[in-house]
Design a protein around this motif. Structure first.
Motif, PDB file in Angstrom:
ATOM      1  N   GLY A 105      23.237   1.459 -22.746  1.00 19.34           N
ATOM      2  CA  GLY A 105      22.997   1.560 -24.178  1.00 19.34           C
ATOM      3  C   GLY A 105      21.702   0.846 -24.538  1.00 19.34           C
ATOM      4  N   THR A 106      21.441   0.759 -25.818  1.00 16.63           N
ATOM      5  CA  THR A 106      20.230   0.122 -26.317  1.00 16.63           C
ATOM      6  C   THR A 106      20.565  -1.292 -26.750  1.00 16.63           C
ATOM      7  N   LYS A 107      19.853  -2.268 -26.184  1.00 13.04           N
ATOM      8  CA  LYS A 107      20.119  -3.663 -26.502  1.00 13.04           C
ATOM      9  C   LYS A 107      19.040  -4.191 -27.441  1.00 13.04           C
ATOM     10  N   THR A 108      19.482  -4.885 -28.494  1.00 12.03           N
ATOM     11  CA  THR A 108      18.582  -5.517 -29.451  1.00 12.03           C
ATOM     12  C   THR A 108      18.941  -6.988 -29.533  1.00 12.03           C
ATOM     13  N   ILE A 109      17.942  -7.847 -29.477  1.00 15.02           N
ATOM     14  CA  ILE A 109      18.163  -9.283 -29.604  1.00 15.02           C
ATOM     15  C   ILE A 109      17.395  -9.764 -30.819  1.00 15.02           C
ATOM     16  N   LYS A 110      18.078 -10.491 -31.700  1.00 10.33           N
ATOM     17  CA  LYS A 110      17.467 -10.984 -32.942  1.00 10.33           C
ATOM     18  C   LYS A 110      17.873 -12.429 -33.138  1.00 10.33           C
ATOM     19  N   LYS A 111      16.913 -13.293 -33.344  1.00  5.87           N
ATOM     20  CA  LYS A 111      17.203 -14.692 -33.611  1.00  5.87           C
ATOM     21  C   LYS A 111      17.042 -14.936 -35.103  1.00  5.87           C
ATOM     22  N   ILE A 112      18.081 -15.455 -35.723  1.00  3.01           N
ATOM     23  CA  ILE A 112      18.069 -15.796 -37.143  1.00  3.01           C
ATOM     24  C   ILE A 112      18.441 -17.268 -37.237  1.00  3.01           C
ATOM     25  N   GLY A 113      17.476 -18.075 -37.611  1.00  2.00           N
ATOM     26  CA  GLY A 113      17.701 -19.514 -37.630  1.00  2.00           C
ATOM     27  C   GLY A 113      17.949 -20.004 -36.223  1.00  2.00           C
ATOM     28  N   LYS A 114      19.056 -20.717 -36.025  1.00  4.74           N
ATOM     29  CA  LYS A 114      19.395 -21.251 -34.708  1.00  4.74           C
ATOM     30  C   LYS A 114      20.335 -20.343 -33.934  1.00  4.74           C
ATOM     31  N   VAL A 115      20.672 -19.187 -34.504  1.00  5.99           N
ATOM     32  CA  VAL A 115      21.630 -18.276 -33.879  1.00  5.99           C
ATOM     33  C   VAL A 115      20.895 -17.068 -33.321  1.00  5.99           C
ATOM     34  N   TYR A 122      21.456 -13.304 -31.919  1.00 11.07           N
ATOM     35  CA  TYR A 122      22.403 -12.185 -31.901  1.00 11.07           C
ATOM     36  C   TYR A 122      21.932 -11.175 -30.874  1.00 11.07           C
ATOM     37  N   GLU A 123      22.854 -10.692 -30.078  1.00 14.84           N
ATOM     38  CA  GLU A 123      22.565  -9.646 -29.102  1.00 14.84           C
ATOM     39  C   GLU A 123      23.508  -8.492 -29.378  1.00 14.84           C
ATOM     40  N   VAL A 124      22.949  -7.331 -29.679  1.00 14.27           N
ATOM     41  CA  VAL A 124      23.748  -6.159 -30.018  1.00 14.27           C
ATOM     42  C   VAL A 124      23.413  -5.048 -29.038  1.00 14.27           C
TER      43      VAL A 124
END
Length: 61
Positions: free
Chosen positions: A11-21, A23-25
């Motif tokens: 699948g398609t993986k997206t990684i996004k950092k928001i603040g100190k967290v 997220y990997e979707v």
């Protein structure tokens, strides 16, 4: 906190950092789906609009 990991990395993986967290979707699509992505998004948006319309109507009672 428990971390759930999906061992299938297809699948398609997206990684996004928001603040100190961070997220990997990972997005997967059903190859046998009969509904297009456009149809699915339209259905979701129409359902959201209907819900908001009913919420506004309930407030005016």
């Amino acid at each position: 906190m428990q971390e759930n990991k999906n061992e299938q990395n297809t699948g398609t993986k997206t990684i996004k950092k928001i603040g100190k967290v961070t997220y990997e979707v990972v997005v997967h699509f059903n190859e046998n789906a009969t509904e297009t992505m456009q149809d699915k998004l339209k259905r979701i948006m129409l359902r959201e609009m209907e819900m908001k319309k009913h919420q506004k109507g309930d407030k005016n009672d």
